[in-house]
Design a protein around this motif. Structure first.
Motif, PDB file in Angstrom:
ATOM      1  N   SER A  28       5.807  15.441   0.495  1.00 24.54           N
ATOM      2  CA  SER A  28       4.417  16.181   1.181  1.00 24.54           C
ATOM      3  C   SER A  28       3.315  15.136   0.553  1.00 24.54           C
ATOM      4  O   SER A  28       3.112  14.748  -0.594  1.00 24.54           O
ATOM      5  CB  SER A  28       4.573  17.557   0.500  1.00 24.54           C
ATOM      6  N   GLY A  29       2.307  14.939   1.459  1.00 25.91           N
ATOM      7  CA  GLY A  29       1.316  14.153   0.782  1.00 25.91           C
ATOM      8  C   GLY A  29       1.345  12.446   0.915  1.00 25.91           C
ATOM      9  O   GLY A  29       0.560  11.917   0.361  1.00 25.91           O
ATOM     10  N   SER A  30       2.694  12.234   1.450  1.00 25.43           N
ATOM     11  CA  SER A  30       2.845  10.880   1.309  1.00 25.43           C
ATOM     12  C   SER A  30       1.990  10.073   2.499  1.00 25.43           C
ATOM     13  O   SER A  30       2.150   8.739   2.405  1.00 25.43           O
ATOM     14  CB  SER A  30       4.421  10.641   1.211  1.00 25.43           C
ATOM     15  N   GLY A  31       1.544  10.595   3.324  1.00 20.62           N
ATOM     16  CA  GLY A  31       0.964   9.967   4.495  1.00 20.62           C
ATOM     17  C   GLY A  31       1.596   9.987   5.712  1.00 20.62           C
ATOM     18  O   GLY A  31       1.109   9.468   6.726  1.00 20.62           O
ATOM     19  N   LYS A  32       2.645  10.787   5.983  1.00 15.62           N
ATOM     20  CA  LYS A  32       3.471  10.785   7.290  1.00 15.62           C
ATOM     21  C   LYS A  32       2.618  11.187   8.571  1.00 15.62           C
ATOM     22  O   LYS A  32       2.538  10.744   9.460  1.00 15.62           O
ATOM     23  CB  LYS A  32       4.611  11.540   7.124  1.00 15.62           C
ATOM     24  N   SER A  33       1.817  12.288   8.212  1.00 15.94           N
ATOM     25  CA  SER A  33       1.011  13.076   9.386  1.00 15.94           C
ATOM     26  C   SER A  33      -0.091  12.064   9.652  1.00 15.94           C
ATOM     27  O   SER A  33      -0.548  11.883  10.783  1.00 15.94           O
ATOM     28  CB  SER A  33       0.595  14.123   8.924  1.00 15.94           C
ATOM     29  N   THR A  34      -0.535  11.311   8.479  1.00 15.61           N
ATOM     30  CA  THR A  34      -1.707  10.393   8.879  1.00 15.61           C
ATOM     31  C   THR A  34      -1.219   9.259   9.718  1.00 15.61           C
ATOM     32  O   THR A  34      -1.936   8.904  10.821  1.00 15.61           O
ATOM     33  CB  THR A  34      -2.267   9.797   7.372  1.00 15.61           C
TER      34      THR A  34
END
Ligand SMILES: Nc1ncnc2c1ncn2[C@@H]1O[C@H](COP(=O)(O)OP(=O)(O)OP(=O)(O)O)[C@@H](O)[C@H]1O
Length: 265
Positions: free
Chosen positions: A44-50
């Motif tokens: 979570s928060g690693s940038g995948k959705s970005t």
């Protein structure tokens, strides 16, 4: 070797003021091959959705973007909804509670394929059948709350592919579902992309889930792409310590299909 759909070069996305800037993605280079299934993995928060939003051109206006995304072979920058279908974790977020399923699935075909509503409704009916919604004729006139979570996700998938996009991005599409339903949704996505020759970007924190479907894997950690390659290679010979850690965590939970299920590279 597959043709390239997208070429991501030096992509950085950051938020916040100059003196307190935080990077959601940092200097990412990644190729997305046409017709292949890419799993994007990371905590979570690693940038995948970005990354998904950057591909779809849907980053928030305050995002600062550097680098570029090229679309070799396409005459224009693809547009979300038309050339890029999006499926999210919570189908409630992509389905409008006050519109019928028929209206929502038909909408993409009216807007982007130029069908009239009557033709689009038949198209929607065929799509609902395809994603195996029971009694699709009745479903056309029903509302999202009348379906289970798994069925809503199937409907959201039907709506996402209604305009026949070349790229489908599924961002944690099964995280809110139980394990049996998760596997069914993954199998459905797999069938649909194979049938239509679509490219799939499948975002997940679950490396075991990804292994059943991915041709290629990209692993993100704290805004950086730390490992990428053919799924078979990444899963059997991970090069980065973080990928090894993700795999070790899965092996502890004994997921036999982790390696067996890897798609051929
Ligand atoms: N609109 C925004 N404004 C400020 N920060 C943002 C925004 N969108 C994302 N971020 C930050 O960027 C980082 C990456 O977020 P992102 O949602 O891409 O990660 P993720 O790997 O998809 O995580 P998750 O699995 O939890 O969705 C996070 O630190 C997040 O807080």
């Amino acid at each position: 070797m597959s043709a390239l759909l997208a070429e991501i070069r030096g992509l950085s996305v950051s938020y916040g003021r100059d003196d307190a800037r935080s990077f959601a993605l940092q200097d990412v280079d990644l190729d997305i091959a046409k017709g292949r299934r890419l799993a994007v993995i990371g905590e979570s928060g690693s940038g995948k959705s970005t990354l998904a939003l950057a591909l779809a051109g849907l980053l928030a206006p305050q995002a600062r973007i550097a680098g570029e995304i090229g679309w070799p072979g396409l005459a224009h920058v693809p547009m979300a909804g038309r050339d890029i279908g999006m499926v999210f974790q919570d189908p409630g977020g992509s389905l409008n509670p006050v519109l019928t399923i028929g209206e929502q699935v038909a909408e993409g075909a009216v807007r982007h394929l130029g069908l009239d509503w009557r033709a689009a409704r038949s198209h929607a009916l065929a799509l609902l059948e395809r994603v195996r919604i029971p009694d699709p004729q009745a479903a056309l006139g029903a509302y999202p709350h009348q379906f289970s979570g798994g069925q809503r996700q199937r409907i959201a998938i039907a709506a996402a592919i209604a305009a026949k996009p070349g790229l489908l991005i599924a961002d944690e599409p099964t995280s809110a579902l139980d394990m049996v339903v998760q596997a069914e949704i993954v199998a459905l996505l797999d069938d649909l992309v194979r049938e239509a020759g679509m490219t799939l970007v499948f975002i997940t924190h679950d490396i075991a889930l990804a292994s059943g479907l991915a041709d290629d894997i990209a692993v993100f950690q704290r805004a950086q792409l730390v490992e990428k390659g053919a799924a078979q290679a990444v899963l059997t010979k991970p090069a980065h310590a973080y990928t090894k850690q993700l795999l070790a965590a899965q092996i502890d939970f004994s997921t036999p299909r982790l390696i067996d299920g890897v798609a051929d590279a």
